[in-house]
Design a protein around this motif. Structure first.
Motif, mmCIF file in Angstrom:
data_model
loop_
_atom_site.group_PDB
_atom_site.id
_atom_site.type_symbol
_atom_site.label_atom_id
_atom_site.label_comp_id
_atom_site.label_asym_id
_atom_site.label_seq_id
_atom_site.Cartn_x
_atom_site.Cartn_y
_atom_site.Cartn_z
ATOM 1 N N LYS A 15 11.169 101.310 -34.222
ATOM 2 C CA LYS A 15 11.629 100.659 -35.460
ATOM 3 C C LYS A 15 12.135 99.245 -35.201
ATOM 4 N N ALA A 42 18.953 100.274 -29.346
ATOM 5 C CA ALA A 42 17.676 100.990 -29.225
ATOM 6 C C ALA A 42 17.103 100.831 -27.816
ATOM 7 N N GLU A 54 19.242 102.951 -25.417
ATOM 8 C CA GLU A 54 18.898 104.382 -25.561
ATOM 9 C C GLU A 54 17.597 104.684 -24.828
ATOM 10 N N PRO A 75 12.758 111.672 -25.566
ATOM 11 C CA PRO A 75 12.846 112.316 -26.888
ATOM 12 C C PRO A 75 12.208 111.478 -27.996
ATOM 13 N N ASP A 76 11.566 112.146 -28.927
ATOM 14 C CA ASP A 76 10.908 111.463 -30.046
ATOM 15 C C ASP A 76 11.867 110.566 -30.818
ATOM 16 N N GLU A 77 13.082 111.048 -31.052
ATOM 17 C CA GLU A 77 14.027 110.248 -31.848
ATOM 18 C C GLU A 77 14.414 108.952 -31.135
ATOM 19 N N VAL A 78 14.491 108.973 -29.825
ATOM 20 C CA VAL A 78 14.812 107.760 -29.065
ATOM 21 C C VAL A 78 13.630 106.793 -29.127
ATOM 22 N N TYR A 79 12.430 107.308 -28.905
ATOM 23 C CA TYR A 79 11.237 106.467 -28.964
ATOM 24 C C TYR A 79 11.045 105.903 -30.372
ATOM 25 N N ASP A 80 11.191 106.761 -31.386
ATOM 26 C CA ASP A 80 11.006 106.322 -32.776
ATOM 27 C C ASP A 80 12.008 105.244 -33.164
ATOM 28 N N ASN A 81 13.253 105.374 -32.693
ATOM 29 C CA ASN A 81 14.258 104.350 -32.994
ATOM 30 C C ASN A 81 13.870 103.031 -32.331
#
Length: 169
Positions: free
Chosen positions: A129, A103, A106, A120-126
């Motif tokens: 987490k 994470a 990324e 990207p949102d998915e990179v930040y969101d991961n």
């Protein structure tokens, strides 16, 4: 002398390019501020993760000086050669790293290469987490600081190969 079979040969390397500018000497207050920023950015972060982030950003930015420094520091701190070697292809070598380290890697790539103008949102969101908010803020700070150091190193063409582990601590 390098030996191939039983025939000794001398390897002559290309000459080292001198630095373009000793920026820290000419902008000492900026250098001191960067050191303070570096100290603040690393607080509370796992040392291994911190070095992986610094090495990866430096690879992306082609900062040979920082790659040399942070690879040596990571090795001196006990990081494995295998994980450092695989770092340039970490996405294909994920099994060498923890989910938290992946994470962070990324996020390092997304923050370092802002070609789309955003993370990207998915990179930040991961990343969110795997890190508590305060730790995530520190990771983002660490990524930002190494990118700043890389800009000094690449622009001023600082020469790798002379750093000794822990030299600047």
């Amino acid at each position: 002398m390098t030996t191939h079979t039983d025939t000794p040969t001398t390897v002559e390397y290309t000459p080292e390019q001198p630095a373009r500018l000793e920026w820290a000497k000419h902008a000492p207050e900026v250098y001191k501020a960067m050191v303070r920023l570096e100290t603040a950015a690393r607080k509370g972060l796992d040392h291994t993760l911190y070095e992986l982030v610094k090495i990866r950003a430096s690879q992306i930015n082609h900062c040979a000086f920082c790659i040399d420094m942070h690879t040596k520091d990571a090795l001196a701190a006990g990081e494995s050669v295998e994980r450092i070697v695989q770092l340039s292809a970490w996405d294909e070598s994920r099994h060498f790293y923890t989910a938290k380290e992946v994470a962070a890697l990324e996020l390092t790539e997304a923050v370092t290469v802002l070609t789309d103008g955003f993370v990207p949102d998915e990179v930040y969101d991961n990343a969110a987490k795997h890190f508590e908010e305060a730790e995530l803020a520190q990771v983002i700070a660490a990524i930002t600081v190494i990118n700043a150091w890389n800009r000094f190193g690449v622009t001023c063409r600082m020469a790798p190969g002379h750093y000794q582990p822990g030299q600047y601590k």
